[in-house]
Structures are given as structure tokens and as C-alpha cells.
Design an enzyme around this catalytic site. Structure first.
Site, PDB file in Angstrom:
ATOM      1  N   CYS A  14       0.834  -1.189   0.000  1.00 49.07           N
ATOM      2  CA  CYS A  14       0.000   0.000   0.000  1.00 49.07           C
ATOM      3  C   CYS A  14       0.870   1.241   0.000  1.00 49.07           C
ATOM      4  CB  CYS A  14      -0.886   0.014   1.230  1.00 49.07           C
ATOM      5  SG  CYS A  14       0.104   0.041   2.732  1.00 49.07           S
ATOM      6  N   CYS A  17       3.148   1.896   2.895  1.00 50.29           N
ATOM      7  CA  CYS A  17       4.466   1.260   2.999  1.00 50.29           C
ATOM      8  C   CYS A  17       5.562   2.196   2.533  1.00 50.29           C
ATOM      9  CB  CYS A  17       4.516   0.000   2.150  1.00 50.29           C
ATOM     10  SG  CYS A  17       3.220  -1.175   2.531  1.00 50.29           S
ATOM     11  N   ASP A 427      44.414 -36.873 -23.012  1.00 53.18           N
ATOM     12  CA  ASP A 427      43.728 -38.003 -22.419  1.00 53.18           C
ATOM     13  C   ASP A 427      42.835 -38.571 -23.528  1.00 53.18           C
ATOM     14  OD1 ASP A 427      42.686 -39.683 -20.414  1.00 53.18           O
ATOM     15  OD2 ASP A 427      40.907 -38.402 -20.334  1.00 53.18           O
ATOM     16  N   ASP A 626      39.775 -34.113 -18.787  1.00 53.20           N
ATOM     17  CA  ASP A 626      38.624 -33.508 -18.129  1.00 53.20           C
ATOM     18  C   ASP A 626      39.067 -33.039 -16.748  1.00 53.20           C
ATOM     19  OD1 ASP A 626      37.816 -35.378 -15.991  1.00 53.20           O
ATOM     20  OD2 ASP A 626      37.546 -36.760 -17.670  1.00 53.20           O
ATOM     21  N   ASP A 630      41.290 -35.917 -14.216  1.00 50.36           N
ATOM     22  CA  ASP A 630      42.675 -35.682 -14.582  1.00 50.36           C
ATOM     23  C   ASP A 630      43.304 -34.531 -13.812  1.00 50.36           C
ATOM     24  OD1 ASP A 630      42.465 -37.711 -16.459  1.00 50.36           O
ATOM     25  OD2 ASP A 630      41.661 -36.343 -17.964  1.00 50.36           O
TER      26      ASP A 630
END
Ligand code: CU
Lengths: 742, 118
Positions: A14, A17, A427, A626, A630
């Protein structure tokens, strides 16, 4: 100082506030004025106070608040920069309006002689006019020089201020007291002072334009963040500013929209274009349970998702943060230059004084004008900015360019190391290959069927988390095979698994496992070797001491691995493949992608030892793998490349993070490093050559040989252009193109 | 006259060496966790800040100078760089873990400051 902070307020139901929020804000120390707009649900607060404190105050008053920035900050910044740019041009213009006629008048001999009764007042007037222009157009050099001086610092302002100041003071002395100066040295340098100021301002403006492009990459990333989000609250969809989206909220995304925060899809499915983050050109299919990240674009369907990372925690925000950090870091080469740059200006001051004294003593009073000209020219031509800018501006463009390709470089050191690499270790699984293996062959031993082989293998593996296990269980599911319960499941590192079924111990694994258990594999050994030769991974299956069969699993090679390996080799790198897989399979994969050195059957924990061995041979070694499995090897390598898949990246793990799962990213990263380092070296070479040739020439070293004294105005032009040149050269890096053929 | 000018010149050179390389500006001790630094006219004010080791310190930069020089602040020893908004605060928090002097500068090293970790 007062700065306005804008807050978005929620929970105001409102108009009443409004007053309580305003009061709460006003009570915060430092707040000068607080105004709440009920319709917009915003508050504007003026005063020297941090946004956090304001948000806290609003929360204590029973409402919620968040700082609003982004759009405004970016716009403010642009406005401020534009204003500064215009100011520089205006100052250039004003200085030029006085400077150009003075130069013409001086060169054309239109101005009266200094020491005549008519000349003196005219020159005095010109001197005062010059002073006015210097204060307006060059005042910032003088304040800057003075402030720096007070903290024992000297910079470009110091040089400009001293150079133009000395020219002006000398000229005024000549005008006021011509008799104190030998007649040959009776010359005023007002035109030099204003022209230099005009040129340096113009150089600043040009540099600003060129620089705008250097931060393009970061601006592009920031621009990916949408400003608003459509949230579903109490069954209703509403658009809210991005800062107001909370955790666990449900958001709606429609086709063509950008995803505002990170989260998981809870309803619907779609394909999402993640290319702006990962460099991966193809849209990714997303369904319920999949993750979507901020900044990516929803291509087709409409879906609902639940936010799980907001604000600074989103992948996008972390990428921006990482790029920012990297852009500010310096490789060793840059740190060395910093040391030089730190003592550069005082050293130039010493050279300037020495220049004056040498000319003064050599030429006596007759060459006093040469002493003055040379001193001023030395001060003006020296350009500390070109030296200081050389490294960081190239790093900034290079790191930003890499980010465009989904390559996140941790820091300048990683960039420099990547340029020096000699060997690169890949890898196999997930790097050279797709990383999602599937069952390709089932070879039963005598008395068994394919079905039985798969059923037993899948039963053994159902508790395992190994990707190969996953492939086997998946295959069984597809054939709708019911699995049996097993007891005492055990993973034997580097060999396979074992478990008990109805009192029999069963084994699934490699040759070593079978040998250690004394199981005879003679029957299927040839077949296994043949499968391995086709880049498949054969696993022996045994029940008790009885061989049951072979399950062969293969992990398809990524389409572009072979092309990328070729690029790496063309970059002069020795490419080595490292894998825990058996030698035959590994060699088959290596053959297919063109790798000639393979280190196979390596236990995961031993990977870093192999990297170390390569390093002991004196090679600069990179590891690509990764980020999770690794990690030790990535850390051991001189440069660790973590290869991700999509936006699912462990950003902290490596020197270089590749968001796109292609090996081309590694080649691109190395190529960008080469290009950036070359660029830095060009810049440094240019800046060093410029200063180390320019300063002696300015000091008049060519006069005895060629009778050449450099004009201070030319020195001003050279100085203004030198830093523009450095920035423009760095900008060339923006044209870097990936060597990947897609 | 000539010897006087020579003497003045040499004195000036000595003064330059002393002022820029030997004499050190006053340092600013931190009050609390935060130090506000004004970025204007080519200098950070304050430019030498003392802070104890292993304690987080927040430096709040307030940039007034809109020229591109001032745009970034770089702590190259900490791999930190930040873009400074014009007319607004930008906070940088870091925890130095070793004693020593760490420079922070703008990109072109025109702005220079030092963090003295004791
Ligand atoms: Cu310069």
C-alpha cells in the site's frame, strides 16, 4: 560525494508502505535523500552509502530490496566516456584555434620581432592568450603533474606539464626581458606549447576510440545477460528485473528468448543455442532435468525451469569474472616491463636536465635556444604510456578473443606458457573420443549365449559408476534383460570388477585381471585382440574359473579430433595420447586420429607421473583432459587444459578451460597465445625503439651529424600517436580466426 | 653565471633522484577493513596503503577521472583487474598472504599505488 543508488523494492502493498521504507532508508547514516516510487516499486537514494547497507535497512523494515544496476551502470559509463571524449575534442579545437595561426604567423614571418617596441606588447598579449588556452585545454596536465609530484610519483602529465610549462616560461622571459637572453636565442615558443597540448588531447581522444574496442569481449559477455525475467508467481507470469529473481523460482522461457539465470528444466523441452558461451555451433537438446544457463538462447520450444544459480553465481557471471581477472594479469614479460615503466619518467627528467646542461655548456649562450628546444622536446617525446600499455592491452584483447571461442584462460602466465609448449598430452576418453562408450560386440564362449554374457556383465556392473559399466547396463536395459542381484561388488583399480552371484565369484575386466585370477582366456584371446585393433575395449567375463565371454565396448572418436590433432602437429607440437585403456585399443584410436606416441594402460593416479617424466626430458608439456579425473595431471603439466562439454565446466580446475568439447579449442588456445605474445612483443619492441630512438634524437644527437633539431611540435605529434599505435596494434588481435574448418 | 647554471642543473638532478626514488611518500594506515581511494588527476589518493598480512582488506575505488587511463585498476600480483565505473564506488577485496610491497596500477601505469603488507 553523492552517488545515487537505485533499489528495487518488493513487498510494498500500500501507499503507506512507502513512508516506512523511506524512513528506513533515511535512517541509514550517510543517506541524504531517499525517495520511493510506489508505482515502479523502486527507491532512489542519494548519499555516500553502500547499497548493501540500504538493502539491509529495507529488509529490517520488513520488505525486500535489491540493488538495481546493469543497464544504468553501463549507460552511465558510456555517457561519461562520451562526455570526456567530447571534452578532449573541444580542448583540442580551442588549442588549435590559437596554435595554428601562431604557427603560420611564426613560419611566415607575419609576427613582429620580439625586441621591438611594437613587438613586445603584441607578444605579451599572445603569451597571456597562450596561458589562458593552456589553463583551459591543458590544465589537467598541470593538476595531474602536481598531485603526482606530491606523492613522489611522475607520469605522462608530469612530462607534458614540464615541457609546455618550460616553453612558456622561457618565452615569457624572452618577451619581458629580451636583453637577458643572447640575441640569437630570442625566440618565443608559445605556438609549441599550445600545439603540443592540442596534439596530446587529440591523441587521448583517438586512443579512447581505439580502446573502446579492446573491451568488446567483456561487453559482449555482459550483454548476454537479459535485463528482465518472466517469473511465475502464484500461478501468474510477470516480468521482473533480473535482480529480483530469487533462488528456486519458476521461470518461463519462450522461443527466441535468452535464458536469464541458471536452472533446471521442470516442464517442457527445447533446443538451446549455447554457442555464445561454448563456441559450440549446434544447438543442444534440453528436456526435463537438464540444466540451462544464463545468456544462452532458447531456439524452439517453450519451457519452465527452476532457478538454481543467480547473480554472481551463474556460469555466465563466473566466466565474466574469470575473463576480467585474466585480462588484468600479466605474464612474466609484462612484469619486467612494469619495473622499467616504474622508473621511466624520473629517468626522462634526468635526461632532460642533462640535455640542457650539455647544450648549454657546448654552445654557450649562443645555443641557449637549442638547449631550451632540446629539453622541451625530450620531455614531450618520451611516452611512458606506450610502454605501460604494451602488455596489458594485448592481454586484454587476446584473452577476450579466446573467450569468444569458449576458451577461458586463467591468467597471463598460462597464456605465455601456452605459447612455449613443445609437447601436448591428450587423455583419450572424453578428449579424443566422445566419452560416452557403448557396447559394440558380445562374444560368448562355448556353451553361452550373447544374452547370457550381457546379462551377467550387466548384473556385475550395475553397482559401478564407471562409464564402461554404464554402457553395459544401458545395453542390457535396451534388450529388456532382467538383472540378477550380486553380492560383494568390488572395483579392482585398473583391472575391472568382481562380485558374487549365487556363490560364484564373477569377474569382468582386462587381461591382467584374468591372469591374476588364473583364468584361461586362450579361447577368445585372438578375437579380443582383433576387437582391440578396431579401437574397441574388450573385457573378459568369467564366472568362477570359467571364461564366459567378451563384452566389447567402444567410445566413438569425435568427428574433428583427427583434424585438430593435425593442427596441433602443424603448430610444431609433439602429440602424445595417455590412457588407462589397453594398448591395442589405444593404438587403434591413435592411428585413426594420427597420433604416433601412445602411453596406454596407465592407472589414473599415475598420469601425473608420466607428465613429470616428459618434463624431465626438458619439454614444456601441456595436458588435456577432463577437469575432474585428470586434475593431478592437469596441475602437474606446464599448462593444463580442462576440456568441458557445454556449460558444465569446472571453471576452477585448470589453466585453460575449454567450454566446447572439441580439440580444436586446444589448437585455438595455443594459436591465440602465439598471436598475443607476438603482439605484446611487437608493442614492446615498438615502444622501446620509439623511446630509445626518439629521446636521443629529441636531445639533438643528430645535430652535429645532420644539423637536425627536432621540432617540439613534431615530438608532441609522435608522442600522441605512439600510444594510439599500441592500442591499434593490440586491436588487430580481434581479427584472429580459428583454424578449425567447420 | 655558467658555473651557477651548471651547479643548479646538477642539484636539480640530485633532487629528482632523491624525490622520486629515495624518499618515500607517507603511507596510510587502514582504519577498519575498508580504505577509500579516490581516482582522479592521475593519482590514487591515498596511494600507499599499509595493511597487515593475512587479513582481508577492501579497497573502494571512486573514479572521478573519465579518461581511459583510469578505467581499470590492476593488481597484477593478485591476478585481479577491475573496471572502475565513473562516479561510483568499486570495491575490491583481497587477502595478501605474504609480506612485501605490491603495486596496483592502471593499465598504462600512469596511476600507481602500493599496498604495503606488513
Ligand atoms: Cu603518452
Amino acid at each position: 560525494m553523492t552517488a545515487a543508488t537505485r533499489l528495487s523494492i518488493s513487498g510494498m502493498s500500500c501507499a503507506g508502505c512507502v513512508a516506512s521504507v523511506e524512513q528506513a532508508l533515511q535512517a541509514v547514516p550517510g543517506v541524504e535523500q531517499a525517495e520511493v516510487n510506489f508505482a515502479e516499486h523502486t527507491a532512489t537514494v542519494e548519499g555516500d552509502v553502500s547499497a548493501d547497507k540500504l538493502v539491509e535497512a529495507v529488509k529490517q523494515a520488513g520488505y525486500d530490496a535489491a540493488e538495481m544496476k546493469g543497464q544504468n551502470a553501463e549507460a552511465d559509463k558510456e555517457a561519461a566516456e562520451m562526455a570526456h571524449y567530447r571534452r578532449l575534442l573541444r580542448k583540442t579545437a580551442v588549442a588549435a584555434v590559437l596554435g595554428v595561426p601562431l604557427v603560420i604567423g611564426d613560419m611566415g614571418g607575419f609576427l613582429p620581432a620580439l625586441d621591438t617596441s611594437l613587438g613586445q606588447p603584441i607578444w605579451l598579449f599572445l603569451g597571456l592568450l597562450t596561458l589562458g588556452v593552456m589553463i583551459y585545454a591543458g590544465g589537467h596536465f598541470f593538476t595531474g603533474a602536481w598531485k603526482a609530484f606530491r606523492v613522489h610519483n611522475a607520469n605522462m602529465d608530469t612530462l607534458i606539464a614540464l615541457g609546455t610549462g618550460a616553453a612558456w616560461v622561457y618565452s615569457v622571459v624572452v618577451v619581458l626581458f629580451p636583453d637577458t637572453v643572447p640575441s640569437l636565442a630570442r625566440h618565443a615558443y608559445f605556438e609549441a606549447a599550445v600545439v603540443i597540448i592540442a596534439l596530446v588531447n587529440l591523441g587521448g581522444a583517438l586512443e579512447m576510440r581505439a580502446r573502446g574496442k579492446t573491451s568488446e569481449a567483456i561487453r559482449r559477455l555482459i550483454g548476454l545477460q537479459p535485463k528482465t525475467a518472466r517469473v511465475v508467481r502464484e500461478g501468474k507470469e510477470q516480468d521482473v528485473p533480473i535482480d529480483e529473481v530469487g533462488l528456486g523460482e519458476t521461470l518461463r522461457i519462450r522461443p527466441g528468448e535468452r535464458i536469464p539465470v541458471d536452472g533446471d528444466i521442470i516442464d517442457g523441452h527445447s533446443s538451446v543455442d549455447e554457442s555464445m558461451l561454448t563456441g559450440e555451433p549446434l544447438p543442444v537438446t534440453k528436456q526435463v532435468g537438464d540444466e540451462v544457463v544464463a545468456g544462452t538462447i532458447n531456439v524452439s520450444g517453450s519451457f519452465l525451469f527452476q532457478s538454481k544459480r543467480i547473480g554472481a553465481d551463474t556460469v555466465l557471471a563466473q566466466i565474466i569474472e574469470m575473463v576480467r581477472r585474466a585480462q588484468g594479469s600479466k605474464p612474466a614479460i609484462g612484469r619486467l616491463v612494469d619495473k622499467v615503466a616504474g622508473v621511466f619518467v624520473p629517468a626522462v627528467l634526468l635526461v632532460a636536465v642533462a640535455t640542457f646542461l650539455i647544450w648549454f655548456n657546448l654552445g654557450g649562450e649562443v645555443l641557449l635556444s637549442h638547449a631550451i628546444v632540446a629539453t622541451v622536446t625530450v620531455l614531450i617525446i618520451a611516452c611512458p604510456c606506450a610502454l605501460g600499455l604494451a602488455t596489458p592491452i594485448s592481454i586484454m584483447v587476446g584473452v577476450g578473443k579466446a573467450a569468444e571461442y569458449g576458451i577461458l584462460i586463467r591468467n597471463g602466465e598460462a597464456l605465455q606458457q601456452a605459447g612455449k609448449l613443445e609437447a601436448i598430452v591428450l587423455d583419450k576418453t572424453g578428449t579424443v573420443t566422445v566419452g560416452r562408450p557403448s557396447v559394440t560386440h558380445l562374444v560368448p564362449a562355448a556353451d553361452y549365449s550373447e544374452e547370457q554374457v550381457l546379462q551377467l556383465a550387466a548384473s556385475l556392473e550395475q553397482g559401478s559408476e564407471h562409464p564402461l559399466a554404464h554402457a553395459i547396463v544401458e545395453a542390457a536395459k535396451q534388450r529388456e534383460i532382467t538383472l540378477s542381484d550380486v553380492q560383494r561388488f568390488e572395483a579392482i583399480t585398473g583391472q575391472g570388477v568382481s562380485a558374487e552371484l549365487d556363490g560364484d565369484v564373477c569377474y569382468l575386466g582386462n587381461v591382467r585381471l584374468m591372469q591374476s585370477q588364473g583364468i584361461d582366456i586362450g579361447e577368445l584371446q585372438d578375437r579380443a585382440q582383433q576387437l582391440a585393433g578396431q579401437a574397441e575395449t574388450p573385457m573378459y567375463l568369467a564366472r568362477g574359473q570359467q571364461l564366459v565371454g567378451i563384452v566389447a565396448v567402444a567410445d566413438p572418436i569425435k568427428d574433428d579430433s583427427a583434424a585438430a590433432v593435425r593442427r596441433l602437429q602443424q603448430l610444431g607440437l609433439k602429440v602424445i595420447m595417455l590412457t588407462g585403456d589397453n594398448t591395442a585399443t589405444a593404438q587403434a584410436v591413435a592411428r585413426q586420429v594420427g597420433i604416433d606416441e601412445v602411453i596406454a594402460e596407465v592407472q589414473p593416479q599415475d598420469k601425473n607421473r608420466h607428465i613429470e617424466q616428459l618434463q624431465q626430458r626438458g619439454e614444456v608439456v601441456a595436458m588435456v583432459g577432463d577437469g575432474i579425473n585428470d586434475a593431478p595431471a592437469l596441475a602437474q603439466a606446464d599448462v593444463g587444459f580442462a576440456i568441458g562439454s557445454g556449460t558444465d565446466v569446472a571453471i576452477e580446475s585448470a589453466d585453460v578451460t575449454l567450454m566446447r568439447g572439441s580439440l580444436h579449442g586446444v589448437a585455438d588456445a595455443i594459436a591465440i597465445s602465439h598471436a598475443t605474445l607476438r603482439n605484446i612483443k611487437q608493442n614492446l619492441f615498438g615502444a622501446f625503439v620509439y623511446n630509445s630512438l626518439g629521446i636521443p634524437i629529441a636531445a639533438g644527437i643528430l645535430y652535429p651529424i645532420m644539423g637536425l633539431m627536432l621540432n617540439p611540435m613534431i615530438a608532441g605529434a609522435a608522442m600522441a600517436m605512439s600510444s594510439v599505435t599500441v592500442v591499434s596494434n593490440a586491436n588487430r588481435l580481434r581479427w584472429f580466426k580459428s583454424g578449425a574448418q567447420s | 653565471m655558467i658555473w651557477l647554471i651548471n651547479l643548479l642543473g646538477l642539484a636539480l638532478m640530485l633532487a629528482i633522484v632523491w624525490w622520486f626514488w629515495i624518499a618515500k611518500p607517507a603511507t596510510t594506515q587502514r582504519q577498519g577493513d575498508t580504505v577509500d581511494i579516490l581516482v582522479d588527476d592521475g593519482v590514487y589518493t591515498p596511494s600507499r596503503i599499509e595493511t597487515p598480512v593475512n587479513q582481508p582488506i577492501t579497497l573502494r575505488f571512486l573514479r572521478k577521472d573519465a579518461s581511459p587511463c583510469a578505467e581499470q585498476v590492476i593488481f597484477s600480483d593478485f591476478d585481479i583487474s577491475a573496471e572502475l565505473p565513473v562516479d561510483d564506488y568499486k570495491a575490491i577485496t583481497l587477502t595478501p598472504q605474504e609480506k612485501g610491497e605490491y603495486d596496483f596500477t592502471c593499465q598504462m601505469q600512469m596511476y600507481r599505488g602500493t599496498l604495503i603488507v606488513i
